[in-house]
Design a protein around this motif. Structure first.
Motif, PDB file in Angstrom:
ATOM      1  N   LYS A 133       0.827  -1.202   0.000  1.00  0.00           N
ATOM      2  CA  LYS A 133       0.000   0.000   0.000  1.00  0.00           C
ATOM      3  C   LYS A 133       0.865   1.257   0.000  1.00  0.00           C
ATOM      4  O   LYS A 133       0.537   2.258  -0.639  1.00  0.00           O
ATOM      5  CB  LYS A 133      -0.901  -0.006   1.254  1.00  0.00           C
ATOM      6  CG  LYS A 133      -1.924   1.120   1.322  1.00  0.00           C
ATOM      7  CD  LYS A 133      -3.118   0.818   0.468  1.00  0.00           C
ATOM      8  CE  LYS A 133      -4.235   1.826   0.689  1.00  0.00           C
ATOM      9  NZ  LYS A 133      -5.387   1.555  -0.189  1.00  0.00           N
ATOM     10  N   LEU A 134       1.971   1.169   0.710  1.00  0.00           N
ATOM     11  CA  LEU A 134       2.851   2.332   0.837  1.00  0.00           C
ATOM     12  C   LEU A 134       3.779   2.474  -0.363  1.00  0.00           C
ATOM     13  O   LEU A 134       3.976   3.576  -0.883  1.00  0.00           O
ATOM     14  CB  LEU A 134       3.685   2.190   2.121  1.00  0.00           C
ATOM     15  CG  LEU A 134       4.735   3.262   2.421  1.00  0.00           C
ATOM     16  CD1 LEU A 134       4.069   4.613   2.650  1.00  0.00           C
ATOM     17  CD2 LEU A 134       5.556   2.862   3.648  1.00  0.00           C
ATOM     18  N   VAL A 135       4.349   1.350  -0.809  1.00  0.00           N
ATOM     19  CA  VAL A 135       5.377   1.389  -1.850  1.00  0.00           C
ATOM     20  C   VAL A 135       4.847   0.767  -3.133  1.00  0.00           C
ATOM     21  O   VAL A 135       4.823  -0.451  -3.298  1.00  0.00           O
ATOM     22  CB  VAL A 135       6.651   0.649  -1.386  1.00  0.00           C
ATOM     23  CG1 VAL A 135       7.719   0.697  -2.481  1.00  0.00           C
ATOM     24  CG2 VAL A 135       7.194   1.241  -0.097  1.00  0.00           C
ATOM     25  N   ASN A 136       4.394   1.607  -4.043  1.00  0.00           N
ATOM     26  CA  ASN A 136       4.044   1.196  -5.400  1.00  0.00           C
ATOM     27  C   ASN A 136       3.979   2.439  -6.267  1.00  0.00           C
ATOM     28  O   ASN A 136       3.935   3.563  -5.761  1.00  0.00           O
ATOM     29  CB  ASN A 136       2.724   0.407  -5.435  1.00  0.00           C
ATOM     30  CG  ASN A 136       1.520   1.267  -5.115  1.00  0.00           C
ATOM     31  OD1 ASN A 136       1.024   2.022  -5.971  1.00  0.00           O
ATOM     32  ND2 ASN A 136       1.018   1.177  -3.885  1.00  0.00           N
ATOM     33  N   GLY A 137       4.005   2.245  -7.569  1.00  0.00           N
ATOM     34  CA  GLY A 137       4.079   3.378  -8.492  1.00  0.00           C
ATOM     35  C   GLY A 137       2.853   4.257  -8.532  1.00  0.00           C
ATOM     36  O   GLY A 137       2.881   5.347  -9.124  1.00  0.00           O
ATOM     37  N   VAL A 143       4.116   9.766  -5.219  1.00  0.00           N
ATOM     38  CA  VAL A 143       5.285   9.161  -5.875  1.00  0.00           C
ATOM     39  C   VAL A 143       6.057  10.235  -6.640  1.00  0.00           C
ATOM     40  O   VAL A 143       5.480  11.007  -7.405  1.00  0.00           O
ATOM     41  CB  VAL A 143       4.859   8.048  -6.855  1.00  0.00           C
ATOM     42  CG1 VAL A 143       6.087   7.446  -7.554  1.00  0.00           C
ATOM     43  CG2 VAL A 143       4.071   6.958  -6.145  1.00  0.00           C
ATOM     44  N   GLY A 144       7.373  10.276  -6.434  1.00  0.00           N
ATOM     45  CA  GLY A 144       8.260  11.134  -7.213  1.00  0.00           C
ATOM     46  C   GLY A 144       7.850  12.581  -7.219  1.00  0.00           C
ATOM     47  O   GLY A 144       7.642  13.209  -6.167  1.00  0.00           O
ATOM     48  N   ASP A 145       7.697  13.122  -8.424  1.00  0.00           N
ATOM     49  CA  ASP A 145       7.397  14.552  -8.581  1.00  0.00           C
ATOM     50  C   ASP A 145       6.005  14.929  -8.094  1.00  0.00           C
ATOM     51  O   ASP A 145       5.698  16.121  -7.966  1.00  0.00           O
ATOM     52  CB  ASP A 145       7.553  14.962 -10.052  1.00  0.00           C
ATOM     53  CG  ASP A 145       9.000  14.878 -10.515  1.00  0.00           C
ATOM     54  OD1 ASP A 145       9.892  14.907  -9.638  1.00  0.00           O
ATOM     55  OD2 ASP A 145       9.240  14.768 -11.735  1.00  0.00           O
ATOM     56  N   GLU A 146       5.140  13.945  -7.852  1.00  0.00           N
ATOM     57  CA  GLU A 146       3.820  14.263  -7.275  1.00  0.00           C
ATOM     58  C   GLU A 146       3.975  14.884  -5.897  1.00  0.00           C
ATOM     59  O   GLU A 146       3.091  15.608  -5.431  1.00  0.00           O
ATOM     60  CB  GLU A 146       2.985  12.987  -7.101  1.00  0.00           C
ATOM     61  CG  GLU A 146       2.534  12.330  -8.383  1.00  0.00           C
ATOM     62  CD  GLU A 146       1.772  11.033  -8.091  1.00  0.00           C
ATOM     63  OE1 GLU A 146       1.081  10.559  -9.001  1.00  0.00           O
ATOM     64  OE2 GLU A 146       1.874  10.506  -6.966  1.00  0.00           O
ATOM     65  N   GLY A 147       5.093  14.564  -5.253  1.00  0.00           N
ATOM     66  CA  GLY A 147       5.298  15.049  -3.895  1.00  0.00           C
ATOM     67  C   GLY A 147       4.511  14.233  -2.890  1.00  0.00           C
ATOM     68  O   GLY A 147       4.048  13.126  -3.168  1.00  0.00           O
ATOM     69  N   ILE A 148       4.341  14.792  -1.710  1.00  0.00           N
ATOM     70  CA  ILE A 148       3.679  14.088  -0.608  1.00  0.00           C
ATOM     71  C   ILE A 148       2.175  14.323  -0.675  1.00  0.00           C
ATOM     72  O   ILE A 148       1.700  15.454  -0.579  1.00  0.00           O
ATOM     73  CB  ILE A 148       4.237  14.579   0.743  1.00  0.00           C
ATOM     74  CG1 ILE A 148       5.731  14.242   0.849  1.00  0.00           C
ATOM     75  CG2 ILE A 148       3.468  13.954   1.901  1.00  0.00           C
ATOM     76  CD1 ILE A 148       6.408  14.840   2.057  1.00  0.00           C
ATOM     77  N   LYS A 149       1.419  13.246  -0.843  1.00  0.00           N
ATOM     78  CA  LYS A 149      -0.041  13.343  -0.832  1.00  0.00           C
ATOM     79  C   LYS A 149      -0.590  13.107   0.572  1.00  0.00           C
ATOM     80  O   LYS A 149      -1.598  13.711   0.960  1.00  0.00           O
ATOM     81  CB  LYS A 149      -0.652  12.327  -1.808  1.00  0.00           C
ATOM     82  CG  LYS A 149      -0.420  12.658  -3.278  1.00  0.00           C
ATOM     83  CD  LYS A 149      -1.133  11.640  -4.155  1.00  0.00           C
ATOM     84  CE  LYS A 149      -1.030  11.992  -5.624  1.00  0.00           C
ATOM     85  NZ  LYS A 149      -1.730  11.000  -6.481  1.00  0.00           N
ATOM     86  N   ILE A 150       0.029  12.172   1.300  1.00  0.00           N
ATOM     87  CA  ILE A 150      -0.346  11.926   2.693  1.00  0.00           C
ATOM     88  C   ILE A 150       0.944  12.014   3.509  1.00  0.00           C
ATOM     89  O   ILE A 150       1.863  11.215   3.321  1.00  0.00           O
ATOM     90  CB  ILE A 150      -0.989  10.536   2.890  1.00  0.00           C
ATOM     91  CG1 ILE A 150      -2.253  10.397   2.039  1.00  0.00           C
ATOM     92  CG2 ILE A 150      -1.294  10.294   4.360  1.00  0.00           C
ATOM     93  CD1 ILE A 150      -2.879   9.000   2.097  1.00  0.00           C
ATOM     94  N   SER A 151       1.029  12.984   4.376  1.00  0.00           N
ATOM     95  CA  SER A 151       2.259  13.144   5.150  1.00  0.00           C
ATOM     96  C   SER A 151       2.304  12.111   6.279  1.00  0.00           C
ATOM     97  O   SER A 151       1.270  11.673   6.780  1.00  0.00           O
ATOM     98  CB  SER A 151       2.354  14.559   5.729  1.00  0.00           C
ATOM     99  OG  SER A 151       1.333  14.761   6.683  1.00  0.00           O
ATOM    100  N   PRO A 276       8.334   9.958  -1.275  1.00  0.00           N
ATOM    101  CA  PRO A 276       8.831  11.036  -0.392  1.00  0.00           C
ATOM    102  C   PRO A 276       8.218  11.024   1.002  1.00  0.00           C
ATOM    103  O   PRO A 276       8.824  11.548   1.945  1.00  0.00           O
ATOM    104  CB  PRO A 276       8.479  12.319  -1.158  1.00  0.00           C
ATOM    105  CG  PRO A 276       7.434  11.929  -2.153  1.00  0.00           C
ATOM    106  CD  PRO A 276       7.685  10.501  -2.484  1.00  0.00           C
ATOM    107  N   SER A 277       7.041  10.430   1.164  1.00  0.00           N
ATOM    108  CA  SER A 277       6.440  10.367   2.500  1.00  0.00           C
ATOM    109  C   SER A 277       7.320   9.574   3.464  1.00  0.00           C
ATOM    110  O   SER A 277       7.354   9.868   4.661  1.00  0.00           O
ATOM    111  CB  SER A 277       5.049   9.716   2.440  1.00  0.00           C
ATOM    112  OG  SER A 277       4.147  10.542   1.764  1.00  0.00           O
ATOM    113  N   ILE A 278       8.032   8.583   2.926  1.00  0.00           N
ATOM    114  CA  ILE A 278       8.930   7.795   3.781  1.00  0.00           C
ATOM    115  C   ILE A 278      10.164   8.606   4.129  1.00  0.00           C
ATOM    116  O   ILE A 278      10.528   8.742   5.310  1.00  0.00           O
ATOM    117  CB  ILE A 278       9.340   6.477   3.086  1.00  0.00           C
ATOM    118  CG1 ILE A 278       8.126   5.579   2.864  1.00  0.00           C
ATOM    119  CG2 ILE A 278      10.399   5.747   3.915  1.00  0.00           C
ATOM    120  CD1 ILE A 278       8.445   4.282   2.134  1.00  0.00           C
ATOM    121  N   THR A 279      10.821   9.149   3.110  1.00  0.00           N
ATOM    122  CA  THR A 279      12.088   9.839   3.365  1.00  0.00           C
ATOM    123  C   THR A 279      11.893  11.112   4.182  1.00  0.00           C
ATOM    124  O   THR A 279      12.804  11.548   4.881  1.00  0.00           O
ATOM    125  CB  THR A 279      12.798  10.176   2.035  1.00  0.00           C
ATOM    126  OG1 THR A 279      11.883  10.831   1.166  1.00  0.00           O
ATOM    127  CG2 THR A 279      13.297   8.922   1.366  1.00  0.00           C
TER     128      THR A 279
END
Length: 827
Positions: A133-137, A143-151, A276-279
């Motif tokens: 759920k967390l890690v997929n495209g 994901v990537g340039d989308e930035g953080i959708k859920i912090s 990016p939510s992870i990092t």
């Protein structure tokens, strides 16, 4: 009148306390009888974590079964109370989502599995999700340039090692051979694959099973524009859309492996910053079992060396349950898998027996005795049954981590055989690293994860069997058995003292020994607890410098600082002495050098090839190294080999049994079969090579018999036809031509085909002198080789050349008798 308790302030509550220990005490809804008290190790970990909680990355190491889930939930509850939300608890799969959710409900901690939950987003409830759920495209977290959708404020990745396989899969692109993109990409690399090995490329093209090749890195890097165009036009296809956003920026520092049924593309390390939510989470906590090495968390999650060095650990390491760990085929080298299977069935009449097998194929071996076979589709229901009732004999398919089998759910655990490499790139690396300590460490880590399923608390207990001659021989090779964690090694050492007392005995004696554990014999329990009592963790661990260096090099390369990437790897190459590992690292080094200096990259690769011919062949190829034949004393060479390789006659038998177990007619085992066939030659005093694997040309296996005589051998153990095909015959005939091109007319050779059939197929032709090793002859060779080695080891005659010579004659293993007894003619 009713009392308004809301007006009474008693200070800290479960929603205001910060220390996990205080929160645990204050929780009002704990399930009665389940959480009466805190375990010492839980309190110790909470105390250590709380004092370091503001460090961004923390690794928490606890023994399997010491209550990690409760520890993790209370840590996240503490984070929420401190305003460090939203909080996310990540587990490997849906089975564990249910398990964590149930544990939280029993504790009285609010959780949810809904990413849109207002309670989660506002920092009131903990989100429990699987790693997918967390890690997929298309991750809802962004994901990537989308930035953080859920912090994410605070995140725990529980069973972090179990999550690694999933993370690898999410960042790996797999293209099925039926897909038009497979054909387009294959065409791009067909010629460079042929340059590496003409025969292997032809086998892939002919759709033969168990053949794979890594695309040479210079060819891969030069074709990135073409590959990108092929993938971009398919980016919304189902097979690509969940992976493309994760890997599209990393293609130049990825690897491509081609097989007959798929192409796999995967980055050197995981670019986890694509989520990016992870990092960007303020607190990241990685919970792992007390395995030997957590450095892989660096390659997959980007954790720093400092965080791995200073893990949060309990004060003592002896909080593991009681395990008697036995290797039955080491106790008695004559025991067969069939006998052990029947033994396990017998034990399962009284207790739950769980067998972990490496593949669906191996599960079929147990099918006739199994009460249930569990894979990813029926895992939850099957584990629930085990926890509720006596099921009998349960088979777990390729599940070494991420499940709990507490108490009566599993009293007898069997690890059956070697875990199999999942990805093609893992298989490539396995071949290069063959015989290295790194391969041994990876094996131990997987086996230890599997063994951890059977004891889930300090008062739990079970017997563990490690079976399969391949597995036991690998554990004794490269000193692998000494690479287990301190607690497991202490239990193995204690169990070995039991094994010594019953060495050579049959299964009835082994059964009697297991009952000391299963029937809770007080002397055994005392010895077992005593073996663990004084153990403690090292406060500062030493991470694997190679994995750390690979991660640093990858991070530098990802920002195009190639010089820095090369310097990181060059530094670690200079510290390594082991040739297989050094050659592998030199190849990795060459990949990065090629990004700015292709000529220098080929020099680095040539250096790697001089250490180990199994690496990618340089553009100029590798000159074939001839086996110079001379008058040989077969007995002396046999004795020298055995003395040099082994310090204990019993270890010779254990490893030989593992080799012979690999010599079977079975698809998808070609590389292991060929290596074993090469090694068996050395056991009986001949020299040997694998020219095709080592030099890209020649036969699968090549034996030197002495006196200018040779065997040119093609291994077709994966053949499933009733006849020998024209293609197989052409390959052996071609290897004959290779011999005459490399050896002068004074040398003679016998072409040999290892194949289940002796009958030629349509249009197939072989030279008159060709011999066949079919099922019957292979079985006889294995039996007589086994009897030959055992006769030397049992009587400890490996230092006696005369005795070796007599036995070589007795078992018809001499050069002049081999073909007569172990080969037959074709029809």
């Amino acid at each position: 009148m009713p009392i308004d308790l809301g007006k009474i302030n008693t200070g800290n509550t479960s929603d205001t306390s910060l220390h996990p220990r205080e929160i645990f005490t204050a929780l009002p809804g704990k399930k009665e009888g389940k959480f009466e008290y805190r375990r010492d190790v839980q309190t110790q970990v909470w105390d250590h974590w709380f004092s370091r909680r503001n460090e961004k990355d923390l690794v928490v190491k606890m023994n399997t079964g010491s209550g990690k889930t409760v520890v993790g939930l209370l840590i996240l509850k503490s984070c929420l109370n401190e305003g460090k939300g939203p909080a996310v608890y990540v587990v490997p799969d849906n089975y564990l989502v249910k398990q964590v959710t149930c544990e939280a409900q029993d504790l009285g901690i609010e959780v949810t599995d809904d990413t849109n939950s207002h309670r989660f987003r506002s920092g009131k409830a903990i989100l429990v999700v699987n790693i997918y759920k967390l890690v997929n495209g298309k991750s809802v977290f962004g994901v990537g340039d989308e930035g953080i959708k859920i912090s994410i404020g605070s995140i725990i990745i529980d069973d972090a090692h179990a999550c690694l396989d999933t993370v690898e899969d999410q960042f790996m692109l797999t293209i099925d051979s039926r897909n038009t993109a497979y054909k387009e990409i294959y065409r791009c690399f067909k010629e460079s694959l042929r340059d590496q090995c003409l025969v292997k490329e032809s086998e892939i093209n002919n759709r033969e099973r168990d053949v794979f090749m890594q695309v040479p890195f210079w060819s891969w890097q030069s074709k990135i524009p073409e590959i990108s165009q092929i993938l971009i036009k398919n980016k919304e296809a189902e097979w690509l859309k969940f992976v493309w956003p994760l890997i599209k920026e990393s293609l130049a520092i990825s690897r491509c492996v081609v097989s007959s049924d798929k192409i796999e593309i995967s980055p050197h390390c995981i670019p986890i910053d694509m989520i990016p939510s992870i990092t960007n989470a303020r607190r990241k906590i990685f919970m792992t079992a007390t395995l030997v090495d957590d450095s892989i968390l660096s390659s997959h999650f980007g954790i720093t060396e400092e965080s791995i060095n200073k893990a949060v650990i309990p004060d003592t390491a002896g909080d593991i349950g009681d395990r008697m760990i036995l290797l039955p085929q080491v106790i008695n080298t004559k025991l067969t898998d069939d006998e052990i299977k029947q033994f396990c069935k017998s034990i399962s009449q009284d207790v739950n027996v769980v067998v972990i097998v490496p593949s669906e194929e191996r599960s079929k071996y147990w099918q006739d005795q199994a009460d249930q076979i569990l894979n990813k589709d029926n895992l939850y229901e099957g584990i629930t049954r085990l926890k509720k009732e006596k099921v009998g004999l349960t088979i777990l398919v390729n599940r070494y981590d991420g499940i709990d089998l507490p108490k009566d759910a599993c009293r007898f655990l069997v690890i059956d055989g070697l875990p199999v490499a999942r990805r093609l790139i893992d298989k490539v690396e396995q071949v290069i690293l063959m015989g290295s300590s790194r391969k041994a460490t990876q094996l131990v880590q997987k086996i230890e994860q599997g063994m951890g399923r059977g004891v889930r608390s300090s008062d739990d207990y079970c017997v563990v069997f490690l079976m399969g001659r391949n597995l036991t021989s690998q554990l004794y090779a490269e000193d692998a058995i000494n690479r287990f964690s301190p607690a497991t090694k202490a239990q193995i050492d204690l169990s070995e003292k039991i094994s010594e007392q019953i060495k050579g005995e049959d299964l009835s004696a082994i059964r009697e020994a297991t009952m000391y554990c299963l029937h809770r014999n007080q002397d055994w329990v005392s010895k077992s607890k005593g073996a663990l009592a004084a153990l403690s963790y090292e406060e500062i661990s030493t991470p694997d410098l190679i994995t750390i260096a690979q991660r640093k090099a990858y991070d530098f390369a990802s920002i195009k600082n190639y010089n820095a990437a090369v310097n990181e790897l060059r530094e670690v190459v200079n510290k390594v002495d082991e040739k297989p590992l050094k050659s592998y690292l030199k190849q990795c080094l060459a990949e990065y050098i090629n990004l700015y200096d292709p000529a220098e990259a080929q020099k680095a690769l040539m250096s790697a090839a001089s250490d180990n011919s199994r690496v990618t062949k340089p553009m100029g190829g590798i000159a074939y190294h001839k086996l110079e034949s001379k008058a040989m004393d077969q007995a002396r060479i046999c004795g020298d080999y055995l003395k040099q390789k082994f310090d204990n006659p019993n270890k010779i038998i254990v490893e030989m049994n593992g080799l012979l177990e690999s010599l079977i007619f079975k698809p998808e085992t070609a590389d292991i079969f060929e290596e074993s066939f090469k090694t068996i030659a050395q056991y009986i005093g001949f020299n040997s090579q694998r020219p095709e694997a080592q030099y890209g040309e020649g036969s699968d296996v090549f034996w030197e018999l002495g006196n200018l005589s040779y065997f040119v051998i093609e291994c077709k153990n994966g053949a499933i036809t009733d006849t020998i095909s024209k293609g197989d015959c052409d390959q052996l005939n071609g290897s004959g031509v290779w011999f005459t091109n490399n050896y002068d007319k004074t040398c003679k050779f016998t072409p040999i085909m290892v194949h289940p059939s002796v009958k030629l197929g349509y249009a197939a032709r072989l030279t008159e002198k060709t011999r066949i090793i079919n099922r019957e002859k292979l079985a006889l060779l294995c039996k007589n080789t086994s009897d030959f080695i055992k006769s030397l080891c049992v009587e400890n005659k490996i230092n006696d050349d005369k005795a070796i010579r007599e036995r070589l004659v007795q078992y018809n293993l001499t050069a002049d008798k081999f073909c007569e007894h172990y080969t037959t003619s074709f029809k």
